[in-house]
Design a protein around this motif. Structure first.
Motif, PDB file in Angstrom:
ATOM      1  N   VAL A  61      -1.864   3.199   0.855  1.00 28.09           N
ATOM      2  CA  VAL A  61      -1.612   2.512  -0.223  1.00 28.09           C
ATOM      3  C   VAL A  61      -0.948   1.130  -0.310  1.00 28.09           C
ATOM      4  N   ASP A  62       0.300   1.090   0.530  1.00 26.10           N
ATOM      5  CA  ASP A  62       1.141   0.211   0.780  1.00 26.10           C
ATOM      6  C   ASP A  62       0.317  -1.191   1.624  1.00 26.10           C
ATOM      7  N   ALA A  63      -0.415  -0.724   2.640  1.00 23.91           N
ATOM      8  CA  ALA A  63      -1.263  -1.526   3.313  1.00 23.91           C
ATOM      9  C   ALA A  63      -2.294  -2.338   2.252  1.00 23.91           C
ATOM     10  N   ALA A  64      -2.966  -1.643   1.668  1.00 19.85           N
ATOM     11  CA  ALA A  64      -3.925  -1.954   0.973  1.00 19.85           C
ATOM     12  C   ALA A  64      -3.557  -2.830  -0.428  1.00 19.85           C
ATOM     13  N   PHE A  65      -2.219  -2.523  -0.887  1.00 10.60           N
ATOM     14  CA  PHE A  65      -1.981  -3.642  -1.925  1.00 10.60           C
ATOM     15  C   PHE A  65      -0.845  -4.520  -1.476  1.00 10.60           C
ATOM     16  N   GLU A  66      -0.723  -4.798  -0.081  1.00 11.21           N
ATOM     17  CA  GLU A  66       0.388  -6.009   0.160  1.00 11.21           C
ATOM     18  C   GLU A  66       0.164  -7.144  -0.476  1.00 11.21           C
ATOM     19  N   ASP A  67      -1.071  -7.731  -0.347  1.00  8.12           N
ATOM     20  CA  ASP A  67      -1.509  -8.762  -0.746  1.00  8.12           C
ATOM     21  C   ASP A  67      -1.225  -9.163  -2.184  1.00  8.12           C
ATOM     22  N   GLU A  68      -1.772  -8.176  -3.031  1.00  7.09           N
ATOM     23  CA  GLU A  68      -1.525  -8.045  -4.386  1.00  7.09           C
ATOM     24  C   GLU A  68      -0.206  -8.142  -4.703  1.00  7.09           C
ATOM     25  N   LEU A  69       0.765  -7.439  -4.031  1.00 10.73           N
ATOM     26  CA  LEU A  69       2.216  -7.415  -4.325  1.00 10.73           C
ATOM     27  C   LEU A  69       2.809  -8.580  -4.258  1.00 10.73           C
ATOM     28  N   GLU A  70       2.189  -9.347  -3.299  1.00 11.31           N
ATOM     29  CA  GLU A  70       2.968 -10.767  -3.082  1.00 11.31           C
ATOM     30  C   GLU A  70       2.464 -11.698  -3.998  1.00 11.31           C
ATOM     31  N   LEU A  71       1.355 -11.464  -4.627  1.00 10.36           N
ATOM     32  CA  LEU A  71       0.767 -12.328  -5.632  1.00 10.36           C
ATOM     33  C   LEU A  71       1.362 -12.074  -6.988  1.00 10.36           C
ATOM     34  N   LEU A 110       1.409  -0.018 -10.150  1.00  7.02           N
ATOM     35  CA  LEU A 110       2.405  -0.595 -10.952  1.00  7.02           C
ATOM     36  C   LEU A 110       3.236   0.261 -11.860  1.00  7.02           C
ATOM     37  N   VAL A 111       2.399   1.227 -12.638  1.00 10.43           N
ATOM     38  CA  VAL A 111       3.073   1.779 -13.694  1.00 10.43           C
ATOM     39  C   VAL A 111       2.882   3.428 -13.447  1.00 10.43           C
ATOM     40  N   ALA A 112       2.283   3.846 -12.319  1.00  7.99           N
ATOM     41  CA  ALA A 112       2.401   5.505 -12.240  1.00  7.99           C
ATOM     42  C   ALA A 112       3.597   5.934 -11.653  1.00  7.99           C
ATOM     43  N   GLU A 113       3.797   7.195 -11.885  1.00 12.61           N
ATOM     44  CA  GLU A 113       4.807   7.849 -11.477  1.00 12.61           C
ATOM     45  C   GLU A 113       4.351   9.006 -10.363  1.00 12.61           C
ATOM     46  N   GLY A 114       5.151   8.861  -9.241  1.00 13.84           N
ATOM     47  CA  GLY A 114       4.865   9.837  -8.165  1.00 13.84           C
ATOM     48  C   GLY A 114       3.795   9.427  -7.053  1.00 13.84           C
ATOM     49  N   GLN A 115       3.247   8.224  -7.407  1.00 12.24           N
ATOM     50  CA  GLN A 115       2.017   7.897  -6.440  1.00 12.24           C
ATOM     51  C   GLN A 115       2.166   6.841  -5.852  1.00 12.24           C
ATOM     52  N   VAL A 116       3.760   6.128  -5.723  1.00 17.88           N
ATOM     53  CA  VAL A 116       4.020   5.062  -4.814  1.00 17.88           C
ATOM     54  C   VAL A 116       4.971   5.079  -3.974  1.00 17.88           C
ATOM     55  N   SER A 117       5.277   4.371  -2.842  1.00 15.43           N
ATOM     56  CA  SER A 117       6.435   4.618  -2.007  1.00 15.43           C
ATOM     57  C   SER A 117       7.658   4.041  -2.565  1.00 15.43           C
TER      58      SER A 117
END
Length: 209
Positions: A61-71, A110-117
């Motif tokens: 999840v972290d690797a897949a969303f790296e670009d979106e996070l920076e955007l 961005l809004v979920a609980e318990g699903q992110v690092s």
């Protein structure tokens, strides 16, 4: 994760890229409900190959969303730096709703609980605080309704997850109209009705940070 890349053999690098692209495609289309088995099947690799590159779902999840996070970070901080707070606020809403339409999974994260690092949780808390500061500036100059809270923007993002469909162009058109309608409701006006008690959506992202 990215520092491992120079040490990978060509075939291992290709497998990793295929897995990442599959994860981006599936998370973007279907959100975080996608399983590791779904990703492996979409990438046409075996589960062992997937777990060798990404030992846990959260690594993927972290690797897949790296670009979106920076955007997303650039969208929020560019908006926050605008001299005119309403211009900045409007740009943030428009661009994040468009990002939401393009990638369902990122807004889930961005809004979920318990699903992110912890890493993503801290980043999203930082973004929410920047949004809160921007909204205070817009309220102070009389352009943003006084009863707005950051949770209201998150509610808009949650609602915008309904902008689904196979045609990316149509989703983008719908997202832009949806953002315009949301901004119209956020703007301060004499005709604004009193809002009910706010939903505490943002509290999830800020909990424990």
């Amino acid at each position: 994760m990215t520092d491992e890349m120079p040490h990978l053999r060509a075939d291992a690098r290709e497998n990793r890229d295929r897995v990442l692209q599959a994860a981006r495609d599936l998370f973007g289309q279907r959100g975080l409900e996608v399983t590791m088995r779904d990703v492996a099947r979409h990438a046409d690799v075996g589960p062992a190959t997937l777990y060798r590159r990404f030992p846990t779902r959260q690594h993927l999840v972290d690797a897949a969303f790296e670009d979106e996070l920076e955007l997303c970070r650039s969208i929020v901080f560019e908006g926050a730096q605008e001299h005119d707070p309403w211009t900045g606020f409007r740009a943030v809403v428009e661009r994040i709703v468009e990002l939401n339409a393009r990638n369902q999974g990122f807004v889930d994260a961005l809004v979920a609980e318990g699903q992110v690092s912890e890493r993503l949780a801290r980043h999203r808390a930082e973004l929410l605080r920047a949004l809160a500061e921007l909204s205070l500036r817009a309220k102070a100059d009389g352009t943003l309704r006084q009863d707005f809270v950051v949770d209201d923007l998150l509610l808009v993002l949650l609602a915008a997850r309904g902008l689904r469909g196979d045609d990316a162009g149509e989703r983008l058109i719908a997202a832009r109209r949806f953002a315009a309608l949301a901004l119209d409701s956020f703007r301060e006006a004499d005709t604004n009705a009193r809002l009910p008690e706010p939903a505490r959506v943002a509290a999830v992202a800020l909990r424990g940070v």
